[in-house]
Design a protein around this motif. Structure first.
Motif, short mmCIF file in Angstrom:
data_model
loop_
_atom_site.label_atom_id
_atom_site.label_comp_id
_atom_site.label_asym_id
_atom_site.label_seq_id
_atom_site.Cartn_x
_atom_site.Cartn_y
_atom_site.Cartn_z
N PHE A 438 0.83 -1.21 0.00
CA PHE A 438 0.00 0.00 0.00
C PHE A 438 0.87 1.25 0.00
O PHE A 438 0.64 2.18 -0.79
N TRP A 439 1.88 1.31 0.86
CA TRP A 439 2.71 2.51 0.93
C TRP A 439 3.59 2.67 -0.30
O TRP A 439 3.88 3.80 -0.71
N GLU A 440 4.01 1.56 -0.90
CA GLU A 440 4.75 1.66 -2.16
C GLU A 440 3.88 2.27 -3.24
O GLU A 440 4.34 3.08 -4.05
N LEU A 441 2.60 1.89 -3.27
CA LEU A 441 1.68 2.48 -4.24
C LEU A 441 1.46 3.97 -3.97
O LEU A 441 1.36 4.77 -4.91
N MET A 442 1.41 4.35 -2.70
CA MET A 442 1.22 5.76 -2.35
C MET A 442 2.44 6.59 -2.74
O MET A 442 2.31 7.75 -3.15
N ILE A 443 3.63 6.01 -2.61
CA ILE A 443 4.84 6.72 -3.05
C ILE A 443 4.81 6.89 -4.57
O ILE A 443 5.14 7.97 -5.10
N THR A 444 4.42 5.84 -5.29
CA THR A 444 4.31 5.94 -6.74
C THR A 444 3.29 6.99 -7.14
O THR A 444 3.52 7.79 -8.06
N SER A 453 1.56 15.38 -0.11
CA SER A 453 0.89 15.90 1.09
C SER A 453 0.30 14.78 1.95
O SER A 453 0.33 14.85 3.18
N TYR A 454 -0.24 13.72 1.32
CA TYR A 454 -0.82 12.63 2.09
C TYR A 454 0.24 11.96 2.95
O TYR A 454 0.02 11.67 4.13
N LEU A 455 1.39 11.68 2.37
CA LEU A 455 2.46 11.04 3.13
C LEU A 455 3.00 11.93 4.24
O LEU A 455 3.29 11.46 5.34
#
Length: 459
Positions: A438-444, A453-455
């Motif tokens: 999930f976090w890898e997708l959010m970084i992408t 901003s979300y991170l």
């Protein structure tokens, strides 16, 4: 005496608490990691140097619009045997020598000469203006390149940061498993000593405990390595920093909405400035086929050992006598006729480079938009998986506690309890892996949109 010992113990506890509080540094936020990387990473200085170089190039281009002045000074000593006629002393110049039969005296003489000439390009059919525009676009390109590099740097730092969170979560998972299996081992030893369970249970539990300890050692090494990998960007030791591990394992549902398309992005801005530069550069090359109109002016002073009466002196100091001053002003047209063909070819090259950059822009925009839609589709489903794996961990934890109580009561054997513990261990591991994806997708997603901003809110 008792009061004295109590005071000593209290002071010792306070001192230990003080040192413990200072030994454990505050959590390292993702925004702090970005700030440290932007301040310390050598690549930033490389891009800043590129901006300065482009700015200097722009100043050089602008300075070419000013009058170009040249000065020369010379002092010579030698013969002056001349003959009538003209000759080329070097390509681009010619000289005419007069008859020296009327001169008398020495055969050598000293000469002094100095001149200053100015060449001011008044009109060049807009070539200078286009060159200035091209230089300004080079500066804009350097700034766009810096923005794109900062985005890439934020993405790389985020990847290292979340890898550190992932390895820390796996280390915590291995430690938690070792604590549970150690509890089972101790319980099996007590039950075996009491004669309620066979001694073989102790060996089975000890074997499971040894395997869990090996996993803990494995993830201890990886967690330490991930911290060192992050220091490549932040140039600081983070060995004592605590981490936002709870936020890593509990992703929030306020996922940013998917954009229809990507219209502005640092990666696209870099290519866009390339396109505009090649277009303006081709226009400047097209103007190079036209002539230039210049205002010319010059002054010259000369001294010689040859007197006006025709007598020649070979004394060095006499080379500064018999002075003669001249000036010359006028206008001139410079037209490089043989360069018309070559500049036309260079213009075609620049236009082809502009077309190539346009194709690259379209390709990059297509990749960004396709990647964005694919990533957003995966993020939605990945969030559902995270929620389900989190529920699975809760249920497995409750089931394990019930089976542990039943083993203590002698209702089940050790192999059944270890199997339940393994199911809980697998459920926790599945949840960690789901969070990692999930976090890898959010970084992408943040890299594709340029919005982190979300991170930064979560970490």
């Amino acid at each position: 005496m008792t009061n004295y010992k109590t005071i000593i113990m209290v002071l010792a506890c306070i001192t230990m608490s003080f040192h413990a509080a200072h030994a454990q540094q505050p959590p390292l936020s993702l925004s702090d990691a970005w700030t440290l990387a932007a301040a310390n990473y050598p690549g930033i200085n490389h891009k800043k140097a590129g901006i300065k170089a482009a700015t200097y190039e722009q100043k050089i281009t602008r300075s070419s619009m000013l009058p170009q002045a040249k000065m020369q000074l010379q002092n010579t000593y030698g013969t002056f045997n001349g003959s009538s006629g003209a000759f080329f002393p070097q390509p681009g110049f010619f000289n005419v020598s007069g008859n020296t039969d009327a001169l008398s005296g020495a055969h050598v003489a000293a000469n002094t000469f100095g001149s200053v000439m100015a060449d001011w390009n008044l009109y060049s059919f807009g070539r200078q203006r286009k060159n200035n525009e091209a230089a300004a676009l080079q500066v804009a390109h350097a700034h766009s390149d810096m923005d794109a590099y900062l985005l890439e740097l934020k993405s790389n730092v985020a990847a290292r940061y979340f890898n550190m969170l992932y390895t820390h979560a796996k280390l915590s998972w291995a430690t938690k498993n070792s604590v549970r299996v150690k509890e089972i081992l101790d319980l099996s030893v007590n039950l075996a000593d009491a004669g309620l369970k066979p001694g073989a249970d102790t060996l089975l539990a000890a074997s499971s405990y040894a395997q869990i300890l090996s996993d803990e050692d494995h993830w201890t090494g990886k967690e330490t390595a991930s911290r060192y990998q992050l220091t490549e960007y932040i140039a600081d030791s983070i060995a004592g920093n605590t981490l936002h591990n709870s936020a890593y394992l509990t992703p929030a549902g306020d996922i940013p909405a998917a954009a229809d398309s990507i219209r502005q992005h640092p990666y696209l801005e870099v290519i866009d400035t390339d396109i505009r530069y090649h277009q303006v550069h081709s226009e400047a090359l097209g103007r190079a086929a036209y002539p230039s109109l210049s205002l010319l002016g010059g002054v010259a002073e000369r001294g010689t050992g040859i007197g006006k009466n025709g007598v020649v002196s070979n004394n060095w100091q006499d080379g500064f006598k018999n002075g003669a001053g001249n000036y010359l002003v006028g206008v001139g047209i410079t037209w490089n006729l043989t360069g018309i063909y070559s500049t036309n070819l260079q213009k075609k090259v620049a236009l082809q480079q502009a077309d190539a950059a346009k194709s690259q822009y379209d390709q990059q925009a297509l990749q960004l938009n396709t990647g964005l839609h694919a990533t957003m589709a995966r993020i939605t489903e990945q969030m559902q998986q995270v929620r389900k794996t989190q529920t699975g961990v809760q249920k497995a934890t409750e089931g394990y506690e019930l089976y542990l109580a039943r083993y203590q009561s002698g209702l089940i054997n050790l192999s059944e309890l270890l199997q339940i513990q393994l199911l809980l261990q697998q459920a926790e591991n599945t949840h960690i892996e789901a969070c990692r994806e999930f976090w890898e997708l959010m970084i992408t997603n943040a890299t594709l949109t340029g919005d982190f901003s979300y991170l930064s809110r979560r970490f």
